[in-house]
Motif scaffolding. Structure first.
Motif, PDB file in Angstrom:
ATOM      1  N   ILE A   1       0.839  -1.201   0.000  1.00 34.18           N
ATOM      2  CA  ILE A   1       0.000   0.000   0.000  1.00 34.18           C
ATOM      3  C   ILE A   1       0.876   1.254   0.000  1.00 34.18           C
ATOM      4  O   ILE A   1       0.568   2.247  -0.679  1.00 34.18           O
ATOM      5  N   GLN A   2       1.973   1.193   0.750  1.00 32.87           N
ATOM      6  CA  GLN A   2       2.863   2.358   0.793  1.00 32.87           C
ATOM      7  C   GLN A   2       3.419   2.678  -0.592  1.00 32.87           C
ATOM      8  O   GLN A   2       3.506   3.844  -0.989  1.00 32.87           O
ATOM      9  N   ARG A   3       3.779   1.638  -1.349  1.00 25.47           N
ATOM     10  CA  ARG A   3       4.261   1.874  -2.699  1.00 25.47           C
ATOM     11  C   ARG A   3       3.173   2.542  -3.550  1.00 25.47           C
ATOM     12  O   ARG A   3       3.449   3.505  -4.286  1.00 25.47           O
ATOM     13  N   ASP A   4       1.954   2.052  -3.460  1.00 23.00           N
ATOM     14  CA  ASP A   4       0.858   2.648  -4.228  1.00 23.00           C
ATOM     15  C   ASP A   4       0.690   4.122  -3.877  1.00 23.00           C
ATOM     16  O   ASP A   4       0.486   4.967  -4.764  1.00 23.00           O
ATOM     17  N   ARG A   5       0.753   4.431  -2.574  1.00 26.11           N
ATOM     18  CA  ARG A   5       0.595   5.817  -2.133  1.00 26.11           C
ATOM     19  C   ARG A   5       1.719   6.706  -2.697  1.00 26.11           C
ATOM     20  O   ARG A   5       1.476   7.841  -3.141  1.00 26.11           O
ATOM     21  N   LEU A   6       2.965   6.210  -2.659  1.00 28.60           N
ATOM     22  CA  LEU A   6       4.087   7.010  -3.142  1.00 28.60           C
ATOM     23  C   LEU A   6       4.078   7.139  -4.655  1.00 28.60           C
ATOM     24  O   LEU A   6       4.515   8.159  -5.200  1.00 28.60           O
ATOM     25  N   VAL A   7       3.570   6.145  -5.352  1.00 33.59           N
ATOM     26  CA  VAL A   7       3.392   6.253  -6.803  1.00 33.59           C
ATOM     27  C   VAL A   7       2.405   7.373  -7.116  1.00 33.59           C
ATOM     28  O   VAL A   7       2.605   8.181  -8.044  1.00 33.59           O
ATOM     29  N   GLU A   8       1.331   7.450  -6.342  1.00 35.55           N
ATOM     30  CA  GLU A   8       0.348   8.535  -6.511  1.00 35.55           C
ATOM     31  C   GLU A   8       1.002   9.898  -6.256  1.00 35.55           C
ATOM     32  O   GLU A   8       0.745  10.868  -6.979  1.00 35.55           O
ATOM     33  N   GLN A   9       1.866   9.960  -5.210  1.00 35.73           N
ATOM     34  CA  GLN A   9       2.569  11.203  -4.917  1.00 35.73           C
ATOM     35  C   GLN A   9       3.488  11.598  -6.070  1.00 35.73           C
ATOM     36  O   GLN A   9       3.565  12.772  -6.441  1.00 35.73           O
ATOM     37  N   ALA A  10       4.190  10.620  -6.615  1.00 37.54           N
ATOM     38  CA  ALA A  10       5.098  10.900  -7.733  1.00 37.54           C
ATOM     39  C   ALA A  10       4.318  11.444  -8.930  1.00 37.54           C
ATOM     40  O   ALA A  10       4.795  12.330  -9.655  1.00 37.54           O
ATOM     41  N   ALA A  11       3.117  10.923  -9.147  1.00 34.52           N
ATOM     42  CA  ALA A  11       2.272  11.417 -10.244  1.00 34.52           C
ATOM     43  C   ALA A  11       1.876  12.866 -10.010  1.00 34.52           C
ATOM     44  O   ALA A  11       1.860  13.680 -10.938  1.00 34.52           O
ATOM     45  N   LEU A  12       1.557  13.197  -8.756  1.00 28.75           N
ATOM     46  CA  LEU A  12       1.226  14.588  -8.426  1.00 28.75           C
ATOM     47  C   LEU A  12       2.432  15.493  -8.658  1.00 28.75           C
ATOM     48  O   LEU A  12       2.304  16.612  -9.153  1.00 28.75           O
ATOM     49  N   GLY A  13       3.616  14.997  -8.275  1.00 28.23           N
ATOM     50  CA  GLY A  13       4.835  15.770  -8.491  1.00 28.23           C
ATOM     51  C   GLY A  13       5.083  16.025  -9.965  1.00 28.23           C
ATOM     52  O   GLY A  13       5.513  17.117 -10.363  1.00 28.23           O
ATOM     53  N   ALA A  14       4.798  15.009 -10.790  1.00 31.06           N
ATOM     54  CA  ALA A  14       4.984  15.164 -12.233  1.00 31.06           C
ATOM     55  C   ALA A  14       4.036  16.210 -12.808  1.00 31.06           C
ATOM     56  O   ALA A  14       4.323  16.828 -13.845  1.00 31.06           O
ATOM     57  N   LYS A  15       2.904  16.429 -12.134  1.00 26.68           N
ATOM     58  CA  LYS A  15       1.929  17.420 -12.595  1.00 26.68           C
ATOM     59  C   LYS A  15       2.225  18.821 -12.064  1.00 26.68           C
ATOM     60  O   LYS A  15       1.457  19.747 -12.302  1.00 26.68           O
ATOM     61  N   GLY A  16       3.310  18.939 -11.269  1.00 27.75           N
ATOM     62  CA  GLY A  16       3.698  20.269 -10.801  1.00 27.75           C
ATOM     63  C   GLY A  16       3.527  20.526  -9.327  1.00 27.75           C
ATOM     64  O   GLY A  16       3.755  21.643  -8.862  1.00 27.75           O
ATOM     65  N   ASP A  17       3.127  19.512  -8.540  1.00 27.09           N
ATOM     66  CA  ASP A  17       2.981  19.694  -7.098  1.00 27.09           C
ATOM     67  C   ASP A  17       4.369  19.651  -6.463  1.00 27.09           C
ATOM     68  O   ASP A  17       4.979  18.584  -6.324  1.00 27.09           O
ATOM     69  N   VAL A  18       4.898  20.816  -6.065  1.00 25.79           N
ATOM     70  CA  VAL A  18       6.274  20.895  -5.550  1.00 25.79           C
ATOM     71  C   VAL A  18       6.390  20.314  -4.142  1.00 25.79           C
ATOM     72  O   VAL A  18       7.494  20.121  -3.638  1.00 25.79           O
ATOM     73  N   GLU A  19       5.241  20.050  -3.482  1.00 29.08           N
ATOM     74  CA  GLU A  19       5.275  19.479  -2.140  1.00 29.08           C
ATOM     75  C   GLU A  19       5.099  17.955  -2.143  1.00 29.08           C
ATOM     76  O   GLU A  19       5.174  17.326  -1.093  1.00 29.08           O
ATOM     77  N   ALA A  20       4.853  17.374  -3.301  1.00 35.81           N
ATOM     78  CA  ALA A  20       4.611  15.932  -3.369  1.00 35.81           C
ATOM     79  C   ALA A  20       5.887  15.163  -3.029  1.00 35.81           C
ATOM     80  O   ALA A  20       7.007  15.627  -3.278  1.00 35.81           O
ATOM     81  N   MET A  21       5.719  13.965  -2.439  1.00 32.61           N
ATOM     82  CA  MET A  21       6.852  13.135  -2.053  1.00 32.61           C
ATOM     83  C   MET A  21       7.370  12.329  -3.244  1.00 32.61           C
ATOM     84  O   MET A  21       6.653  12.064  -4.204  1.00 32.61           O
ATOM     85  N   ASN A  22       8.641  11.939  -3.143  1.00 31.78           N
ATOM     86  CA  ASN A  22       9.266  11.116  -4.164  1.00 31.78           C
ATOM     87  C   ASN A  22       9.046   9.628  -3.861  1.00 31.78           C
ATOM     88  O   ASN A  22       8.708   9.248  -2.737  1.00 31.78           O
ATOM     89  N   LEU A  23       9.272   8.822  -4.865  1.00 27.13           N
ATOM     90  CA  LEU A  23       9.216   7.370  -4.693  1.00 27.13           C
ATOM     91  C   LEU A  23      10.583   6.907  -4.183  1.00 27.13           C
ATOM     92  O   LEU A  23      11.548   6.854  -4.942  1.00 27.13           O
ATOM     93  N   ASP A  24      10.655   6.609  -2.899  1.00 24.48           N
ATOM     94  CA  ASP A  24      11.917   6.255  -2.248  1.00 24.48           C
ATOM     95  C   ASP A  24      12.040   4.729  -2.208  1.00 24.48           C
ATOM     96  O   ASP A  24      11.490   4.061  -1.327  1.00 24.48           O
TER      97      ASP A  24
END
Length: 499
Positions: free
Chosen positions: A429-452
């Motif tokens: 589940i954590q991977r799924d959540r971070l993948v979603e964050q990475a997608a937000l980051g790709a759309k320009g969300d500068v506060e989104a987390m990276n896929l670590d």
């Protein structure tokens, strides 16, 4: 020639003090010696001779040092008040028959308010009962080339922040605030220690930022020829510690967030983060309350703290709890549930006159509505519980309410003081959540987390159920004192002065 022009351009007070410095040096004396006589601190002298009767000569010779903060030169007898770093003061007396005409005249002409001096002589009480040192000699420890501010004219906040060194000299409140932080730190460490928590240090320079929704500062390592980020939170490294078997772990750390600065935000700030294996958001809330109450007890001797303006705040007892969406519903006057869509929330926000960022997801907009409708109301300590899942990618889903996670924010005096969670420990589940964050980051969300990937790998080794919390140290001091964040940080970041 250029040096002469600079001297001539100086304000009169600065010019006169430089002339005095030059005169001291020209006669072979030192204005900045490597050492001066000092047998005791002013505080020690006050403690040793407390209760001494009026007009007593002890026969005890001492050498004492301090900053001259008051000076009265009257004929054959001169008075001065010395102050040391903790604010302790002592009177120094210079009598013609003790020091002689030459030394007395030098004291009168050479020494200014603000100078640091060493005075040697006998400990006495004056005819008014004032504990004093009756000088037989003195030595300049450091000549002050700038006059101190006039004490009855308060420094502006900007001056206090920009020249904290002057603030500490002239203002007792500044000295109290500076000493408050180590007292609180000591209390926090003791509270953690008695509960079996281990303190660790995690990296400030990180290959990727994570552990919070925040915009990072970016830098570059020449040695590795790679971009790095200043830490926005230590969370992912502390959780690695729990994986490794450090089941109760904490860190008091410096974090850096490239965001706005106001009365409760600073780009550089101190934070506590702690993780407790086999705990959850409820046990971590109890821990947080204990930490705050024990800090208040350590500083004020009570759970009722007195703010700088004399107002009292009761931090004792158990604290109120409320659901985030219940508070939103109360504030907007209609039922708002965690299932509210982004469009429905936009309608509510528009009615409230709020500006809406097009990058906000539904959960973020819900949180912004909450902050809008509760502004200035959450003064007594309150745990606001149950936050949207799409803004809390590292938190476990709520056990009863779909769409929420087990996260609380602690509000005191209208600002967020701490946050706590039942931590997400399922690596899939954590991977799924971070993948979603990475997608937000790709759309320009500068506060989104990276896929670590390394953090996910650590989780895949198995991490126990746990509760976690983060609390701003500077904000804890705000809660204890009622001050803004720039007053609780000794040297906050400020823009350079305009020349």
């Amino acid at each position: 020639m250029s040096e002469q022009i600079v001297e001539d351009d100086l304000p009169e007070q600065l010019r006169i003090r430089r002339e005095k410095r030059a005169a001291i040096l020209s006669r072979g004396d030192e204005a900045y010696p490597v050492a001066v006589p000092r047998t005791a601190s002013l505080k020690e002298i006050r403690e040793r001779h407390a209760g001494l009767e009026i007009d007593v000569a002890t026969g005890i010779q001492e050498s004492l040092s301090g900053r001259v903060i008051f000076k009265r030169d009257t004929g054959k007898l001169c008075f001065a008040t010395l102050r040391e770093g903790d604010g302790t003061e002592l009177q120094a007396m210079f009598s013609l028959d003790k020091v002689g005409a030459e030394v007395l005249e030098q004291w009168k002409s050479d020494i200014d308010i603000g100078d640091l001096v060493s005075v040697s002589g006998e400990i006495i009480t004056s005819k008014r009962g004032e504990l004093s040192i009756l000088a037989n000699s003195y030595q300049l420890a450091a000549k002050s080339l700038r006059p101190l501010p006039v004490e009855h004219k308060p420094l502006s906040e900007e001056t206090r922040v920009r020249m904290r060194y002057v603030d500490l000299i002239v203002r007792p409140e500044a000295r109290f605030n500076a000493r408050l932080r180590p007292q609180v730190m000591s209390s926090l460490r003791q509270s953690f220690g008695t509960r079996g928590f281990m303190e660790v240090e995690t990296p400030m320079l990180q290959v990727m930022h994570g552990g919070a929704a925040a915009r990072p500062f970016k830098t570059h390592s020449n040695a590795y020829d790679m971009d790095l980020y200043l830490r926005i939170a230590p969370e992912l490294f502390l959780k690695r510690c729990v994986v490794g078997g450090i089941e109760r772990v904490f860190e008091i750390n410096r974090n850096f967030r490239n965001e706005g600065a106001d009365s409760s935000h600073s780009p550089e700030f101190a934070m506590i983060e702690a993780y407790q294996a086999y705990g959850d958001w409820n046990s971590i809330a109890e821990l947080t309350r204990d930490l705050i109450q024990e800090s208040a007890q350590a500083v004020f001797g009570s759970h009722v703290v007195t703010h700088h303006d004399g107002r009292e705040l009761d931090l004792g007892g158990t604290w109120r709890e409320a659901n985030l969406f219940d508070l939103i519903s109360e504030g907007v006057g209609e039922v708002v549930t965690p299932q509210a869509t982004l469009d429905e929330l936009k309608v509510i926000a528009t009615k409230l006159g709020m500006k809406i960022d097009p990058k906000w997801v539904a959960g973020k907009l819900a949180e912004e509505i909450f902050e809008h409708v509760t502004e200035g109301q959450l003064n007594e300590p309150i745990f606001v519980k149950g936050f949207p899942v799409d803004t809390s990618p590292l938190v476990r889903a709520h056990r009863q309410i779909p769409g929420l996670v087990e996260k609380w924010d602690l509000y005191v005096e209208g600002f967020e003081l701490a946050t706590g969670y039942s931590e997400l420990i399922d690596p899939v589940i954590q991977r799924d959540r971070l993948v979603e964050q990475a997608a937000l980051g790709a759309k320009g969300d500068v506060e989104a987390m990276n896929l670590d990937e390394d953090f996910l790998r650590a989780m895949e080794y198995g991490i126990p159920p746990m509760g976690g919390m983060g609390m701003g140290v500077d904000r804890l001091l705000m809660a204890l004192t009622g001050l803004g964040i720039r007053e609780t940080i000794l040297f906050p970041l400020v823009k350079p002065e305009e020349q």
